[in-house]
Design an enzyme around this catalytic site. Structure first.
Site, PDB file in Angstrom:
ATOM      1  CG  HIS A 114      -2.230  -0.607   0.966  1.00  0.00           C
ATOM      2  ND1 HIS A 114      -3.085  -0.130   0.004  1.00  0.00           N
ATOM      3  CD2 HIS A 114      -2.853  -1.679   1.503  1.00  0.00           C
ATOM      4  CE1 HIS A 114      -4.163  -0.873  -0.024  1.00  0.00           C
ATOM      5  NE2 HIS A 114      -4.050  -1.829   0.874  1.00  0.00           N
TER       6      HIS A 114
ATOM      7  CD  GLU B 143      -2.800 -15.238 -20.442  1.00  0.00           C
ATOM      8  OE1 GLU B 143      -1.962 -14.486 -19.918  1.00  0.00           O
ATOM      9  OE2 GLU B 143      -3.918 -15.428 -19.952  1.00  0.00           O
TER      10      GLU B 143
HETATM   11  C1  PEP Z   1       0.132 -11.474 -19.508  1.00  0.00           C
HETATM   12  O1  PEP Z   1       0.308 -12.657 -19.278  1.00  0.00           O
HETATM   13  O2  PEP Z   1       0.739 -10.847 -20.398  1.00  0.00           O
HETATM   14  C2  PEP Z   1      -0.821 -10.697 -18.711  1.00  0.00           C
HETATM   15  C3  PEP Z   1      -1.130  -9.455 -19.023  1.00  0.00           C
HETATM   16  O3  PEP Z   1      -1.370 -11.310 -17.633  1.00  0.00           O
HETATM   17  P1  PEP Z   1      -0.665 -11.467 -16.217  1.00  0.00           P
HETATM   18  O4  PEP Z   1       0.581 -10.635 -16.229  1.00  0.00           O
HETATM   19  O5  PEP Z   1      -1.671 -11.025 -15.230  1.00  0.00           O
HETATM   20  O6  PEP Z   1      -0.398 -12.935 -16.157  1.00  0.00           O
HETATM   21 MG    MG Z   2      -1.072 -13.757 -18.041  1.00  0.00          MG
END
Ligand code: PEP
Ligand code: MG
Length: 538
Positions: free
Chosen positions: A187, A429
C-alpha cells in the site's frame, strides 16, 4: 550504492533522516494509578482518531476514495473492543504503563496474524501495526511518528513505512523515502506512486548503513540509493532529475490527445489495473480505456469468495468512472503463483502448467458463474468487455460462451439488465492459442496478447526466474512471429487485436507492433503517456 525495489519512480537528492524509532523509547514502568493511565490511553486513541480522520479525508480528496479505504479500516480497528480491550486489561492486570501494554498487545496480534498462511490475515497484521504505532507515537508525544523535520529536502530512511505515515509525507519537507522492508505492490508503494514521491524499498539494511545527515541520491527508476556520492555523480543525477521532470511535464500535454499512425489509423492506448481505485490513475495518465482489469486481487485479500453483489459493485464503479470508455475485465486468473488459501486447492508440482485461470473456472462453474453474472450486470452501466485468460484450445472458449449464454438467460428471467451486445474476447498467452489464433478469432469478438505469459510459455522460461532471464526476450523472432500470426488472424476475421502484456510499453517493440497492425496497447498506467508520445513520433 544499494540496490532495492523501484517502488515509485523519480529522482531525489537530499539529506537522510533516520526515522526515529518509537521502540527504543518504550520503557516499562510500574504505575500507581490505573484509571489515569487508562485516561492517557484514551487520549492517545482520541488523537489517533482525529489524525486518521484527517488523513482519510485528505487522501480521499487528493487520491480518491479507493486509496482512502485502508484508513477507513484503521478507524474501525480503533473502535475494536477486542484490540483496545486487550490493552486496557493489560494495564489493569500488570499495572504497567500504557505504552508497554500497547506494545505487548500489538506484538502479540502481529505475531499471530503473521504466522498465518492467509494473505487476508497477513494484511490485518499490517493494519494492527499501522494503528498501534500511531497510538504509541501519540502516547510518546512523537507527533508524526519520527517523521517530523524542519529541514528541506529530507529523505526518510526507515525500516518500514505504514500507509498512514506515507500519506502524511507530502505535508512536510520529505522528498523521498527508502526502506529496509517493502514490496512494489504494498500500500505504501502504491501511495508513493500516486503522490509522485520517489521511493526505493526492500533494501534490507539501509537503516544500518546510512547515518543521519548523509547525502543521498534516490533513483526510483532503477531502484538504487547512492550514499554520499561525489560531485560528478551528484551533477549527473541533477541533470537526470531535471530531464525526468521536464519529460513528465511535456508528457502531461498529451493527456487528452488520441494517437493515430501516419496512415490515419487510430490507436487506443489503455492502462492495466488491479483495483477499481486505480481507474483514477489511468484517467490522469491519459488512458483511452482500461485494457486489462486483473480481477483476482478482488479474491485475494480476504478469507472467502467475493459475492456477486460485491463484484457487481466493484465492476460497475469502474465502468461508471470510465464514462463510456472501454473497460476490458479479465475473468479470474488464479493458480500459477496466485493462490486462494480458502479454496483449498491441492499443491501442484508445476502450478504454472496446471490448474490455472479458465481451466479452474470451467471446473468450478459455481465460482465462475458468480463472476460472469456480476460482469454482465455491470455491463448495463457502460462499455464493459469480458476477456478470458489462458485459453489454449477453442473448445474451452466455446464452453465459456455457453456458460455466458446461460447466465444471460438467468438474468432475463430475473428481469435484470445487461448489455446484449457485450463483447467477449480471448487473451492469447499460450503458444497454442497464438498458433491457432485463426480458429479462435472466428469465435471471439477480439484478441488481446498477454506477452508476460506468452513469452514464458514459448521459451519454457519462468518469467520470474533470473537464471533463465536471457531467454525472456520479447524481440526474439519466435515471439514476433506468434504476435504477427495473432494480429493477422484477428484482422482476417474482422476482429481487433490488442496487447495487454508489458511488451506493449517496450520502446523497442512499439514500432514493430504498429507495423504489424496492433490496434490497442495496454500496460501499467505510468507508461501510457510515454507510449502515446512514441507513437506520435513515428
Ligand atoms: C500477460 O500474461 O501478459 C498478462 C497481461 O497477464 P498477467 O501478467 O496477469 O499474467
Ligand atoms: Mg497472463
Amino acid at each position: 550504492m544499494k540496490v532495492g525495489i523501484p517502488a515509485s519512480p523519480g529522482y531525489a537528492i537530499g539529506r537522510a533522516l533516520i526515522r526515529g524509532s518509537y521502540q527504543s523509547k518504550i520503557i516499562q514502568k510500574k504505575i500507581s494509578n490505573v484509571i489515569s493511565e487508562k485516561e492517557r490511553l484514551y487520549k492517545a486513541i482520541k488523537k489517533t482518531r482525529q489524525q486518521l480522520t484527517e488523513i482519510r479525508d485528505r487522501v480521499t480528496e487528493d487520491l480518491g476514495e479507493g486509496n482512502a479505504a485502508v484508513f477507513e479500516g484503521h478507524l474501525v480497528l480503533l473502535e475494536d473492543p477486542e484490540f483496545i480491550g486487550a490493552v486496557e486489561s493489560n494495564i489493569e492486570s500488570n499495572i504497567v504503563n500504557a505504552e508497554k501494554a500497547m506494545q505487548e498487545v500489538m506484538d502479540m496480534y502481529i505475531s499471530i496474524f503473521d504466522s498465518m498462511q492467509d494473505d487476508y490475515m497477513k494484511a490485518r497484521s499490517a493494519d494492527i501495526k499501522d494503528v498501534g504505532t500511531r497510538i504509541l507515537s501519540n502516547l510518546l508525544g512523537m507527533a508524526m511518528g519520527g517523521l517530523e523535520t524542519s529541514k528541506k529536502d529530507t529523505i526518510v530512511v526507515a525500516h518500514d513505512m505504514t500507509p498512514s505515515e506515507t500519506a502524511q509525507l507530502n505535508q512536510g519537507n520529505v522528498i523521498a523515502f527508502v526502506t529496509d522492508m517493502g514490496a512494489k505492490t504494498s500500500h505504501s508503494s502504491i501511495m508513493a506512486r500516486s503522490m509522485g514521491i520517489p521511493s526505493v524499498t526492500g533494501l534490507n539494511d539501509i537503516t544500518k548503513i546510512v547515518k543521519n545527515g548523509d547525502v543521498l541520491i534516490v533513483d526510483g527508476v532503477l531502484g538504487q540509493v547512492l550514499i554520499n556520492p561525489d560531485i560528478v555523480t551528484l551533477n549527473e543525477y541533477r541533470q537526470k532529475k531535471e530531464a525526468y521532470e521536464k519529460e513528465k511535464e511535456e508528457l502531461k500535454s498529451l493527456k487528452n490527445i488520441t494517437v493515430s499512425t501516419k496512415s490515419g489509423k487510430k490507436i487506443r492506448v489503455g492502462g492495466n489495473i488491479g483495483k477499481s481505485q486505480e481507474v483514477d490513475f489511468v484517467l490522469e495518465n491519459g488512458g483511452d480505456e482500461i485494457g486489462l482489469f486483473r480481477t483476482e486481487i478482488l479474491y485475494l485479500d480476504r478469507d472467502k469468495l467475493p459475492t456477486e453483489k460485491e463484484q457487481f459493485e466493484e465492476y460497475r464503479s469502474v465502468v461508471q468512472k470510465m464514462q463510456g470508455k472501454a473497460v476490458i475485465i479479465r475473468t479470474l486468473d488464479i493458480g500459477g503463483d496466485k493462490h486462494l488459501s480458502y479454496l483449498h486447492i491441492p499443491e501442484e508440482t508445476n502450478p504454472f502448467l496446471g490448474y490455472r485461470a479458465v481451466r479452474l473456472c470451467l471446473d468450478r462453474k459455481d465460482i465462475f458463474k458468480v463472476q460472469l453474472r456480476a460482469l454482465l450486470r455491470a455491463s448495463a452501466y457502460g462499455n464493459l468487455k469480458i476477456m478470458i485468460p489462458m485459453i489454449s484450445i477453442v473448445e474451452e472458449f466455446l464452453e465459456v460462451k455457453a456458460i455466458i449464454e446461460e447466465c444471460k438467460r438467468q438474468l432475463d428471467n430475473e428481469y435484470l439488465d445487461y448489455d446484449h451486445d457485450i463483447e467477449v474476447g480471448i487473451m492469447v498467452e499460450v503458444p497454442a492459442a497464438a498458433v491457432c489464433a485463426d480458429e479462435l478469432a472466428k469465435h471471439a469478438d477480439f484478441l488481446s496478447i498477454g506477452t508476460n505469459d506468452l513469452i514464458q510459455y514459448t521459451f519454457a522460461a519462468d518469467r520470474g526466474n533470473e537464471n533463465v532471464s536471457y531467454l525472456y526476450n520479447p524481440m526474439h523472432p519466435a515471439i514476433l512471429r506468434l504476435i504477427k500470426m495473432t494480429i493477422d488472424a484477428a484482422h482476417k476475421e474482422g476482429k481487433w487485436c490488442g496487447m495487454c502484456g508489458e511488451m506493449a510499453a517496450d520502446e523497442e517493440a512499439i514500432r514493430i507492433l504498429i507495423e504489424y497492425g496492433l490496434d490497442e496497447f495496454s500496460m501499467n498506467y505510468s507508461s501510457i503517456l510515454k507510449v502515446k508520445k512514441l507513437i506520435l513520433e513515428m
